[in-house]
Design an enzyme around this catalytic site. Structure first.
Site, short mmCIF file in Angstrom:
data_model
loop_
_atom_site.label_atom_id
_atom_site.label_comp_id
_atom_site.label_asym_id
_atom_site.label_seq_id
_atom_site.Cartn_x
_atom_site.Cartn_y
_atom_site.Cartn_z
N GLY A 37 0.89 3.91 -8.79
CA GLY A 37 0.37 5.26 -9.54
C GLY A 37 1.15 6.18 -8.34
O GLY A 37 1.70 6.09 -7.50
N HIS B 263 -7.99 7.45 -7.64
CA HIS B 263 -7.02 7.76 -6.55
C HIS B 263 -6.02 9.06 -7.13
O HIS B 263 -5.78 9.82 -6.00
CB HIS B 263 -6.05 6.44 -6.03
CG HIS B 263 -5.59 6.90 -5.15
ND1 HIS B 263 -5.41 6.02 -3.80
CD2 HIS B 263 -4.12 7.34 -4.70
CE1 HIS B 263 -4.35 6.37 -3.08
NE2 HIS B 263 -3.49 7.07 -3.58
N GLU B 264 -5.40 8.81 -8.01
CA GLU B 264 -4.61 9.73 -8.51
C GLU B 264 -5.28 11.08 -8.94
O GLU B 264 -4.80 12.24 -8.58
CB GLU B 264 -3.67 9.27 -9.79
CG GLU B 264 -3.06 8.00 -9.70
CD GLU B 264 -2.25 8.10 -8.57
OE1 GLU B 264 -1.59 9.14 -7.72
OE2 GLU B 264 -2.07 6.73 -7.74
N HIS C 23 -5.58 13.17 -5.81
CA HIS C 23 -4.24 13.67 -5.34
C HIS C 23 -4.48 15.14 -5.96
O HIS C 23 -3.96 15.76 -5.38
CB HIS C 23 -3.28 12.74 -5.93
CG HIS C 23 -2.68 11.98 -4.88
ND1 HIS C 23 -2.52 12.22 -3.58
CD2 HIS C 23 -2.58 10.46 -4.88
CE1 HIS C 23 -2.06 11.14 -2.91
NE2 HIS C 23 -2.12 9.98 -3.79
N GLN D 295 2.57 14.55 -5.05
CA GLN D 295 3.38 13.64 -4.13
C GLN D 295 4.88 13.81 -4.35
O GLN D 295 5.48 13.44 -3.26
CB GLN D 295 3.06 12.39 -4.54
CG GLN D 295 1.55 11.90 -4.29
CD GLN D 295 1.40 10.26 -4.35
OE1 GLN D 295 1.14 9.97 -5.67
NE2 GLN D 295 1.38 9.72 -3.35
N CYS E 246 -1.53 4.24 -0.14
CA CYS E 246 -0.97 5.09 -0.80
C CYS E 246 0.51 5.38 -0.57
O CYS E 246 0.73 5.55 0.62
CB CYS E 246 -1.74 6.52 -0.40
SG CYS E 246 -1.12 8.15 -1.30
N LEU E 247 1.21 5.77 -1.29
CA LEU E 247 2.80 5.87 -1.19
C LEU E 247 2.90 7.16 -0.08
O LEU E 247 4.16 7.27 0.58
CB LEU E 247 3.62 6.23 -2.36
CG LEU E 247 3.50 4.79 -3.52
CD1 LEU E 247 4.25 5.41 -4.46
CD2 LEU E 247 4.33 3.89 -2.63
NI NI Z 1 -1.65 8.19 -3.35
#
Ligand code: NI
Length: 169
Positions: free
Chosen positions: A45, A134-135, A138, A50, A92-93
């Site tokens: 995701g 999660h997204e 963000h 991000q 998480c990236l």
């Molecule tokens: Ni994330």
């Protein structure tokens, strides 16, 4: 185009994103970049903040590119139904190298728009439900560490601070 993924501490990740008013050529380009960037990073995701775009949209693929039907693009998402709970390891990236177990709803229904601007209603269970939550976090300026309490959160934040001082973050 693969874009650099911002890390915890970048101001745009800690502010809320704004609703998308109009789907333009630029929005389509942004979505293509997000999909490419997510797959290049082997992610499941990616939310617009991000890669520095303060817009309420995300891309998700629980199969991480293994199956095309699992790619979701959701613009202006809202969770309209949620139930059950799960407590699974999450990463998480924007927080490379860190994972922790986070409590999430086990099933959610998300409404928004697809990339053609058509209303979209998707149901996610298990991993997909977790990705959706999660997204959307963000887009509200929140990262998974905000769901952790006490020492677990402190440890991660302190290690990031140390990495940043060493110029490694
Ligand atoms: Ni994330």
């Amino acid at each position: 185009m693969i874009r650099p993924i911002l890390r915890y501490g970048a101001p745009v990740l800690h502010r809320g994103a704004t609703e998308v008013q109009e789907l333009t050529v630029a929005t389509q380009g942004l979505l293509d970049d997000m999909i490419e960037t997510m797959y290049a990073a082997s992610g499941v995701g990616l939310a617009a903040p991000q890669i520095g775009a303060e817009q309420r949209l995300f891309v998700a693929d629980a199969s991480s590119g293994r199956s095309v039907e699992e790619l979701f693009v959701v613009i202006n998402p809202t969770i309209v139904e949620a139930d059950g709970s799960q407590h699974e390891e999450e990463g998480c990236l924007s927080l490379p190298g860190f994972t922790e177990r986070v409590v999430r709803y086990n099933r959610v229904i998300v409404e928004g728009l697809n990339r053609d601007g058509q209303p979209l209603r998707v149901e996610g269970e298990g991993l997909l439900a977790r990705i959706f939550q999660h997204e959307i976090d963000h887009l509200d300026g929140s990262l998974f560490v905000n769901h952790l309490h006490g020492i677990k959160r402190e440890v991660i934040v302190r290690r990031i601070r140390k990495l940043r001082r060493a110029g490694k973050w």
